[in-house]
Every structure is written in C-alpha cells, then in structure tokens.
Design a protein around this motif. Sequence first.
Motif, PDB file in Angstrom:
ATOM      1  N   MET A  16      46.416  33.132  49.105  1.00  0.00           N
ATOM      2  CA  MET A  16      44.972  33.144  48.852  1.00  0.00           C
ATOM      3  C   MET A  16      44.210  33.012  50.165  1.00  0.00           C
ATOM      4  O   MET A  16      44.596  32.250  51.054  1.00  0.00           O
ATOM      5  N   LEU A  17      43.120  33.742  50.235  1.00  0.00           N
ATOM      6  CA  LEU A  17      42.371  33.799  51.492  1.00  0.00           C
ATOM      7  C   LEU A  17      40.907  34.114  51.198  1.00  0.00           C
ATOM      8  O   LEU A  17      40.588  34.667  50.147  1.00  0.00           O
ATOM      9  N   PHE A  18      40.042  33.779  52.150  1.00  0.00           N
ATOM     10  CA  PHE A  18      38.638  34.169  51.973  1.00  0.00           C
ATOM     11  C   PHE A  18      38.471  35.672  52.202  1.00  0.00           C
ATOM     12  O   PHE A  18      39.248  36.304  52.924  1.00  0.00           O
ATOM     13  N   GLY A  19      37.446  36.223  51.557  1.00  0.00           N
ATOM     14  CA  GLY A  19      37.126  37.642  51.739  1.00  0.00           C
ATOM     15  C   GLY A  19      38.108  38.595  51.101  1.00  0.00           C
ATOM     16  O   GLY A  19      37.997  39.807  51.263  1.00  0.00           O
ATOM     17  N   ASN A  20      39.076  38.059  50.413  1.00  0.00           N
ATOM     18  CA  ASN A  20      40.113  38.885  49.788  1.00  0.00           C
ATOM     19  C   ASN A  20      40.457  38.314  48.413  1.00  0.00           C
ATOM     20  O   ASN A  20      40.619  37.101  48.270  1.00  0.00           O
ATOM     21  N   CYS A  21      40.600  39.199  47.457  1.00  0.00           N
ATOM     22  CA  CYS A  21      41.096  38.732  46.164  1.00  0.00           C
ATOM     23  C   CYS A  21      41.942  39.832  45.536  1.00  0.00           C
ATOM     24  O   CYS A  21      41.959  40.966  46.006  1.00  0.00           O
ATOM     25  N   LYS A  22      42.642  39.477  44.493  1.00  0.00           N
ATOM     26  CA  LYS A  22      43.535  40.439  43.840  1.00  0.00           C
ATOM     27  C   LYS A  22      42.757  41.577  43.189  1.00  0.00           C
ATOM     28  O   LYS A  22      43.217  42.707  43.147  1.00  0.00           O
ATOM     29  N   PHE A  23      41.584  41.220  42.645  1.00  0.00           N
ATOM     30  CA  PHE A  23      40.832  42.218  41.877  1.00  0.00           C
ATOM     31  C   PHE A  23      39.392  42.294  42.384  1.00  0.00           C
ATOM     32  O   PHE A  23      38.487  41.703  41.780  1.00  0.00           O
ATOM     33  N   PRO A  24      39.180  43.014  43.503  1.00  0.00           N
ATOM     34  CA  PRO A  24      37.826  43.143  44.052  1.00  0.00           C
ATOM     35  C   PRO A  24      36.871  43.774  43.040  1.00  0.00           C
ATOM     36  O   PRO A  24      37.299  44.511  42.140  1.00  0.00           O
ATOM     37  N   VAL A  25      35.599  43.485  43.210  1.00  0.00           N
ATOM     38  CA  VAL A  25      34.577  43.962  42.279  1.00  0.00           C
ATOM     39  C   VAL A  25      33.530  44.781  43.038  1.00  0.00           C
ATOM     40  O   VAL A  25      32.935  44.303  44.005  1.00  0.00           O
ATOM     41  N   LYS A  26      33.328  46.024  42.591  1.00  0.00           N
ATOM     42  CA  LYS A  26      32.265  46.861  43.155  1.00  0.00           C
ATOM     43  C   LYS A  26      30.964  46.548  42.430  1.00  0.00           C
ATOM     44  O   LYS A  26      30.947  46.446  41.200  1.00  0.00           O
ATOM     45  N   ALA A  27      29.897  46.407  43.209  1.00  0.00           N
ATOM     46  CA  ALA A  27      28.625  46.062  42.573  1.00  0.00           C
ATOM     47  C   ALA A  27      27.466  46.539  43.435  1.00  0.00           C
ATOM     48  O   ALA A  27      27.572  46.599  44.663  1.00  0.00           O
ATOM     49  N   GLY A  28      26.358  46.847  42.772  1.00  0.00           N
ATOM     50  CA  GLY A  28      25.107  47.107  43.471  1.00  0.00           C
ATOM     51  C   GLY A  28      25.152  48.326  44.359  1.00  0.00           C
ATOM     52  O   GLY A  28      25.675  49.386  43.987  1.00  0.00           O
ATOM     53  N   LEU A  29      24.670  48.157  45.574  1.00  0.00           N
ATOM     54  CA  LEU A  29      24.457  49.262  46.492  1.00  0.00           C
ATOM     55  C   LEU A  29      25.522  49.242  47.584  1.00  0.00           C
ATOM     56  O   LEU A  29      25.344  48.643  48.644  1.00  0.00           O
ATOM     57  N   GLY A  30      26.665  49.835  47.284  1.00  0.00           N
ATOM     58  CA  GLY A  30      27.720  49.990  48.279  1.00  0.00           C
ATOM     59  C   GLY A  30      28.584  48.770  48.523  1.00  0.00           C
ATOM     60  O   GLY A  30      29.419  48.765  49.429  1.00  0.00           O
ATOM     61  N   LEU A  31      28.409  47.734  47.760  1.00  0.00           N
ATOM     62  CA  LEU A  31      29.130  46.477  48.005  1.00  0.00           C
ATOM     63  C   LEU A  31      30.436  46.429  47.221  1.00  0.00           C
ATOM     64  O   LEU A  31      30.506  46.882  46.073  1.00  0.00           O
ATOM     65  N   GLU A  32      31.466  45.884  47.851  1.00  0.00           N
ATOM     66  CA  GLU A  32      32.704  45.576  47.130  1.00  0.00           C
ATOM     67  C   GLU A  32      33.089  44.137  47.487  1.00  0.00           C
ATOM     68  O   GLU A  32      33.342  43.822  48.657  1.00  0.00           O
TER      69      GLU A  32
END
Lengths: 461, 258
Positions: A16-32
């Motif tokens: 486990m680490l910051f800025g990283n997860c198993k299941f990233p989420v795309k949202a809004g304007l170009g953000l993941e």
Amino acid sequence: MVKKYTSMAYAKADDMLFGNCKFPVKAGLGLEIGAGYATPELNYAPRPQAGKSKEKLVKEYERITTDAMARMVQIGAPSVVLETEHVEQMSNNPEWGGAVAHAQKTIMEEYHDEYGIKCALRHTIGDIREDRDYLQLRGDKYSVFMEAFEQCAQNGADLLSVESMGGKEVFDYSILRNDTAGILFGIGVLGSMDMEMIWSDIADVAKKNGVVAAGDTDCAQANTAMFIAGGLLDKNLAHTTAIVARSIAAGRSLCAYEAGATGPGKDCGYENTIIKSISGVPISQEGKTSTCAHSDVMGNLTMQCCDLWSNESVEYHGEFGGTTVQCWVETLAYDCSMMNTSLKLGKAKDLRDILTLSDKYRDPQGYVLAYDNAYRVGQAIVKDGEDNYLRAKNAAIECCNIVGEGVASGKLKLTRFETNALAKVKADLEGLTDDSDKFMSDCLTKYKEEVAVFRTENYGL
Amino acid sequence: MLDLKLEDIDGILVRYNVALEKEMTPDEAAEELYPKDEQIYPIAKAIYEGEEDDVIDGLKAAIDAGKDPIALINEALMTGMGVVSKLYDDGIIFLPNVMMSADAMLDGIEFCKTQTTEVPEPRGKIVCHVAEGDVHDIGKNIVAALLRASGYEVVDLGRDCPVDEVIEAVEKEKPLMVTGTALMTTTMYAFKEINDKLLEKGIKLPFACGGGAVNQDFVSQYDLGVYGEEASDAVKIANFIVGGGDDIEKLREEFHKH
C-alpha cells in the motif's frame, strides 16, 4: 446488490502506498484518482451570513471556487479536487445544492479549458434525515435526501459523498458511558445497516447520471470519539477507547463500497487505510493540513496511503497570504508535490514510512492506524466479512491486541487510565456473544429502554 | 517497513500525559474526599462509582435513620458529585465517569423528591439549546449533564431550536444564562439573531456559546456572547455568575483566553 468483502485487496501491507490504489477512479475533468499521483482536495465552509439566501450562497461558492482554482494555476499544480460539504440549506433544498454545483463546475470547466488543469468536484450531501427530536432515517426526508444527490449529480458534481448518521443515537449515549456493547451496536450494527441501504440508492443515482459514488465516513461516531478524546492531556475519553471505536468504524464505512461506491473515501474517515487494505479503493485523508479545522495526534501518519490529501474544512475569509482557501489549497498542493516527487524518484516507500513513524508511537490511535497495523485490522474484518456484527467485534478485538503488543514492545506508552480503559473494553468484548441474532436481540431490549431517542423503525426493525 | 529504535522515540515525541501521571489512583483520591458521616459516605461513594441502585439504597438507609430527604440532596448527592467534579477538574477522572455519576445523582434527586412534599431549591436556572438548523447535540448534552450535576436546573430546548423558541424560553423561565452550541459555521449565525432579539426586548443576560466551529472571535461580535472553549466551562461561567454577577465584560475577561 451488497457484496461483502471476505478477502484483502493487497497481498501484504507493504504494497500500500500514497497516490496509488488497486482500483483507480476516473472523475471530472481529466482526473484519475489513485492512478500514480496524489492530488490535493480542498474543503471549505461559507461564512456564517452566507446561508441567508440561495443567491448569497451561490455567490460565496463562486468566490471560493475562483480563488482556489486561480491559486492552483498560479503555483503550477497539475490537479485538484474541490469538496463542497453541504450546509443544511443546500441539502434541505436540493435545488440550492444543484445551483451551487452548477456554478462551481462552470468555473472549474473554464480553468480546465484554459489551462488543462485536471480537476473534479465532490459534493457531500448533508445527512438531513432527522427531525427536531429523532433520527428519521427512513421517513419523509429520505426522498429529499436522495433528491439532493440527484440534483448535484445532474448539475456538475463528479463525486457524491455523505457523512451518514446511522447508529449515532445509540453511539452518543454509549460513548459517554464507556458502554462497549453500545458502541459496537451503534457503529457496527445499526450504522452498517443504514449504510447498506443508503449506498445502494446513492450508487444508483451516480450510475444513472454518469458520476462517481465516492464514499462515506464514520465522522458522526468515530470522529466524535476522537474529538472527545482530544489531545494527550485532555481528560474526556481514553484514547484507547477512541481507537477501538475507530476500528469498529472501518466495518461500517466499508459497507459503502460493498453497496456500489468506488471511492475516493471521505477525508475525515481516519479508518480509510483499513478500508483501502480491504477494498483497494482510493482514499482521501486529512492530517497536519486539517489543523485549521481540528487537532489530531497523527498529522503526518494519515498521509501514508492517501490518494487525495485534504484540509478537512476551513471557513472562507481573508488571511495575509490570500483567502483561506488559497492558503490551504497551496499547502495541500506542495504536500502532494512532495509525495509525487518521491514516487518519481522511487523513494515513496521511504517517505511513507517516515510519515508513519513520525506519529506511530505518539498515541494508540496512530499506532493502530499505522498501515502495517491497519492491514491487520482489515484482515480481522474480512475473516467474518459476511456478518456486520462479527467483523466489527473482530476489528475491536484485534485493535486491543495490537495496542497490547505495542505496549509490550516498550515503544507505545499508555497512561494507567488508558491501560485500564483498554482492559475494560477487552473484557467487555470477550464477554460478548458470537451469535449475531442474540446480540441484536439483547441490544434492542437494552437500548430501547435506555436510549429515549432510539427508534427501531429507522433500521427497519 | 522501516522502524525506530526504542531509544530514538523520545527525541521525536514526548508522552507528557504518561510522564506526568499522578501517583494516586482515582479511587484513592476519591476516598480522601468523601464525607466521613456514616450515612452520607456510602451515598457519596455510590455517586462517584455511578451506581444508581446503591445511591437509592444509601438514601433509603439515611432516611430510615432520620435524615431529611431534601437535606440529603445537598449533604450527600451534591457532595458526592462535588467529589466527582473536583477529580475531573484535577484531571484524575475522565468525562464518562462524570456522566455516569451525573445519571446516578439525578436518579437520587428524583428519589428524594418522592420522599417529601418539599421542593428542592436549585442553584439557578439555565436555558440550553443547539442552534437552529444544527442537529449535533452531543456537546449540548454534556453541557446539560454537567450543569445539572452542579445543582443547576436546566431547561433543555434540544437541538435545531428556532431562534424565537429560545427568546420565549428566556422570557418565561428568566434564567441566569443561556447556552448555545453549534457544530457548523452557517448555523452559529443564529446566535447573533438570538442576541439581537434579546436586546430588542431589553433582556440582558450572558449567552454562553461554544461547539465545533464556534470560536471566540465570532462570539465576541455580539454583545451578550461569552465564549466557552470546553463543555465544563459552562459550569464555571454559571458559578461565576452566581458568585460574582452577570457583567458580560467581566465574564469575557475571565473566560476569553485567546
């Protein structure tokens, strides 16, 4: 459809680490979110007089949004999330919330179009499901509550959240009386039942509108315990009791993801590292950057596995360095820059451990929430993941064991009071039944009699 | 993961609460404070222990032995609660102990009332409420319990309390002060409206405010406001008024710490 977690998302805590997860989420304007970089999440509250009318409120949020976005491009931040936690007027009048979301998103789109800054808007609906005297979780207000999500989703909110209140009436009574069974019942059983109901419906709203059902927090209960417990010298609640409540809360907050939420979890969910270890969803966290809202005893540690880094909330007004939202979003952005630099340099695990260790032995709360121990609480939860009561009880017992081991190592120190409180909680837990139906039956009898504001119909009982 | 050596931790953080912990246990400290009267002692001890049934048993025994029920409220119940309050103020016991003791004391008072036709005299009346639009009431509940435990009659208007309801209660009850709690910045604005309406009616009394988002700067903006940082400050403010009058400026000098 509620599908309970019975296994861990990560094979080991060190993954486990910051800025990283198993299941990233795309949202809004170009953000993941959780896709290899950390993003600041700014939270704010309008000035007291701003709630007088819809027009005043919309104008206030326009100022806040413009100020924050302007500061982000001024310092070259690549991404930002804005979180609007509804004031009650915005959730009780869903069109107000929708109007604010629309106004904010319009400004964010302008910045995204002009500068390319990646951004998303979270709206956290207020849990308005109560009347003057009682919680009214399933009553008349439920449709207004859901309409508030709908209006925000239709008008620009990318991430939907709430800080739900289920179980709080029993918890509030129990935490002030050192009643372990009541804490477990309020958070782990009643709270979980309510979470399963509301998050199934919120996930439907999100799906229908093409936005993200983000997540919840046990702010109403575990944070109440943490705030009452306060600093090292405060004498209102043992910190050992507070961390047991927090561990129980992880099972409750997990219910959102079991019912269809995908993250990022809410910033004030200090239980989120446990959640991440089980579910692999991205999480928001707050710590040293939320001193504008409250103090805690783990300001660095909470950054250890965050995907969004938040300031909890700050009232909008002027400071020497600009408005408060500008000052705090800038601080958040520089923290994220540090995390993201460590990721690029291959030093992220070292930074994570430094953040963790700087607070791990400060207090039993930080000790249990340190990612290695949080992972163990997660394992205790999934062991009986299908049963809300048993997994909450497992989490509480594992929490007691972890604190005990910390004390035995000599590195974690407790006062005699904390030690005694821990022993009492542990003995109480060991005395509880393993039969969920019996626990429910016993608690219903006890708390219907003792807690005047406890209404079983709120939970369909 | 990386870890710190045991000897390195003290250079990073200090557990002041562990380092400065008092030698005496709470039970030992309480024992030194109980009244010695053999009828009163078990009642005071039962209050400290938060044992309602033992409080009632002790009261029954004392009344059977000739003690006056109303006098027992002050001599036994309030004295026992005084032990609890002192230990809490001294940092020897924690809030849940106080809450359980307060529950036991209130049960004791109700029992005493059933044993006589006399009416006990409270130290003063206080109106408590949570701001309109705000449903977070755990802080108010703590304030109300601590005030009752200190002998004050509390008129509890509950949470999400309309401004006009507070005004009506003040006009009707004529309390020595009003308390208001709020968690959110937008709801605490109601405090200012209460202040203005009270002044319009020519009513001047201390309005003790506190809670999550409430701060001293905000409370100082309206004439009647007195800021309480901790729930226990409500009791101290009430005691100050009973002992030294209700001058707002003097109260602010005493309780505005920032």
